[in-house]
Write an enzyme that holds these catalytic residues in place. Structure first.
Site, PDB file in Angstrom:
ATOM      1  N   SER A  41       1.018  -1.147  -0.004  1.00 26.45           N
ATOM      2  CA  SER A  41       0.129   0.202   0.015  1.00 26.45           C
ATOM      3  C   SER A  41       0.904   1.333  -0.250  1.00 26.45           C
ATOM      4  O   SER A  41       1.778   1.375  -0.700  1.00 26.45           O
ATOM      5  CB  SER A  41      -1.113   0.022   1.226  1.00 26.45           C
ATOM      6  OG  SER A  41      -1.870   0.811   1.181  1.00 26.45           O
ATOM      7  N   HIS A  80      -4.246  -0.833  -3.888  1.00 22.70           N
ATOM      8  CA  HIS A  80      -5.747  -1.290  -3.878  1.00 22.70           C
ATOM      9  C   HIS A  80      -6.313  -0.866  -5.159  1.00 22.70           C
ATOM     10  O   HIS A  80      -7.603  -0.522  -5.239  1.00 22.70           O
ATOM     11  CB  HIS A  80      -6.175  -0.423  -2.691  1.00 22.70           C
ATOM     12  CG  HIS A  80      -5.554  -0.523  -1.430  1.00 22.70           C
ATOM     13  ND1 HIS A  80      -5.723  -1.441  -0.496  1.00 22.70           N
ATOM     14  CD2 HIS A  80      -4.506   0.409  -0.917  1.00 22.70           C
ATOM     15  CE1 HIS A  80      -5.073  -0.928   0.385  1.00 22.70           C
ATOM     16  NE2 HIS A  80      -4.338  -0.258   0.293  1.00 22.70           N
ATOM     17  N   GLU A  90      -4.966  -5.695  -4.706  1.00 22.35           N
ATOM     18  CA  GLU A  90      -4.859  -5.990  -3.377  1.00 22.35           C
ATOM     19  C   GLU A  90      -4.358  -7.469  -3.346  1.00 22.35           C
ATOM     20  O   GLU A  90      -4.628  -8.397  -3.985  1.00 22.35           O
ATOM     21  CB  GLU A  90      -6.053  -5.824  -2.578  1.00 22.35           C
ATOM     22  CG  GLU A  90      -6.293  -4.362  -2.299  1.00 22.35           C
ATOM     23  CD  GLU A  90      -7.493  -4.220  -1.284  1.00 22.35           C
ATOM     24  OE1 GLU A  90      -8.335  -5.357  -0.712  1.00 22.35           O
ATOM     25  OE2 GLU A  90      -7.971  -3.174  -0.951  1.00 22.35           O
TER      26      GLU A  90
END
Lengths: 292, 292
Positions: free
Chosen positions: B137, B180, B207
């Site tokens: 992330s 994401h 993800e």
């Protein structure tokens, strides 16, 4: 007879208002359809909820929504089977309509029920004489020559097979429509479909958003945008091997975005401002030579 | 010193494991990092939760997840301020690590806290001597020379400004990472960023999916895929006028998809199989002349 994909701007034809589903009754997308149909001044709108799993319930809901959108003269005959689609009286209703509306549900069922029927032919004839034809969700997806369905996880969590088959054929240009586009993250599905059929052009319409098509020009109205995908330049893909979008490998699709205020040229698969600038060959602005 | 964007395959450097967030402790993405770091055999992994709003809580959670992933020798010093990032002892921990892990949170805060610090420099040096650097992330998004943040509706429903600024610079090739990717529908955000900076290459990582980079080659591991976006061919966009992705108009970005089993050539921005086939100029298979 000319196939829709060969249709040129000179041909007489009506307007398509292609909505990506999820349209609000007081939104710009549905409002554009009612306005173009003259619905505020009593222009007749005939709707079909054939795609729905509950045609009667959907008909009542759409009658109310179209009323909120300003339509004063709406009729939604229940066409839930092939014999109803062959009913001359319903075909005559269509022949007298200024606006024709196709609700959402299952586009494959919609095409199977009205494709080539008296009602289906009446819709095509009405469009050719200049009527406004609006479809939302499955109702929009059914309007191209080749349609897309399935190929994603359905509401029950089941991965459904992708269906690519014939549609009602009002929109040519080898276009294929996907709806609820940003909302249901359907880019991968459209990529798989276009990679498998690289001559087609994908049009992904967001919810509560309309792509308004007149001749070879299209414009966006409403809340979201439209994504266009051109697969003619794809050099490699494994679309024939993969069953889910996340395993897809390909290089490259051309992907563009259309927001409000710009026109898209369906024939050239390009923003019309770029098509025009190419035609006029604007001179390059430059300063050369020596200063004073 | 050569800038990372000019780095060539011959240079000594380590491996980047770029995870798109949401990684499961027993998933292939995190597992690849632990395995490449020799984590199962006691290889030292040093982690940082600097990007997190709760560095201590995140450190405890990541220690547990890395243990589940098979790592036996994990240390996560709390580096939540610039003075901790200047701590020689922590920089020495990094110097001895085989694997370095950067957790998620806010990539701008991460870069501001460790960029150019003793710890930040130690991470870069470790990467250059061959260590495995993994970010998930925000930890992945921070690793390019130019990073992207904001430009979307945040968890409180507020539309945040897009931030494009300098990053930690371990990954060159003028790449910009988004994470994401499928899950948060970030294609529009990446399109806006690339349309505004068309020389950059966008890499959108799903993800629980890792893009594993060695030299100029990248491969996908895990649950989803990676979307690559090349803006060099854009002919028109209104990216400087729009504040939300849905109003963006542009033509065209090249968009490709990378699933497991294929290599992506970051230098050529192309599937490596296509780069190689171009180099070898495979003969066209054909049958010509008259039959017997």
């Amino acid at each position: 007879m000319m196939a829709p994909s060969q249709r040129r701007a000179g041909d007489t034809c009506g307007t398509l208002v292609l909505i990506g589903g999820g349209c609000s009754a007081d939104g710009e997308a549905l409002g554009t359809f009612v306005e173009r149909s003259g619905g505020h001044e009593g222009g007749r709108i005939v709707g079909f909820t054939t795609a729905s799993s509950d045609p009667m319930g959907s008909a009542i809901a759409w009658r109310n929504d179209l009323k909120i959108a300003g339509a004063t003269n709406v009729e939604i005959p229940i066409v839930d089977r092939r014999d109803a689609a062959q009913d001359k009286r319903i075909a005559e209703l269509v022949a007298e309509a200024q606006g024709i509306f196709l609700g959402g549900g299952d586009q494959v069922h919609l095409v199977a029920t009205i494709g080539g029927s008296r009602v289906g032919n009446a819709i095509r004839d009405a469009y050719r004489r200049g009527a406004i034809v609006c479809g939302t969700s499955a109702g929009a997806a059914a309007l191209t020559e080749t349609i897309l369905a399935g190929g994603e996880v359905d509401e029950q969590g089941v991965n459904t097979d992708m269906h690519i088959g014939p549609g009602l054929g009002l929109l040519g240009f080898r276009a294929m429509i996907d709806t609820h586009f940003a909302e249901r993250r359907r880019l991968h599905r459209l990529f798989v479909a276009i990679a498998s059929n690289p001559d087609l052009m994908g049009l992904g319409i967001d919810e509560d958003t309309a792509l308004v098509v007149e001749g070879h020009l299209a414009e966006v109205v409403g809340k979201g945008g439209v994504t266009f995908v051109d697969g003619r330049g794809v050099r490699f893909d494994n679309a024939n091997e993969v069953t889910t979008g996340s395993r897809l490998t390909l290089s490259y699709l051309r992907v563009g975005l259309l927001g409000p205020g710009y026109q898209f040229n369906l024939r050239e698969r390009e923003l019309d401002c770029l098509v025009k600038s190419k035609q006029t060959r604007e001179p390059v602005a430059s300063v050369k030579g020596e200063g004073a």
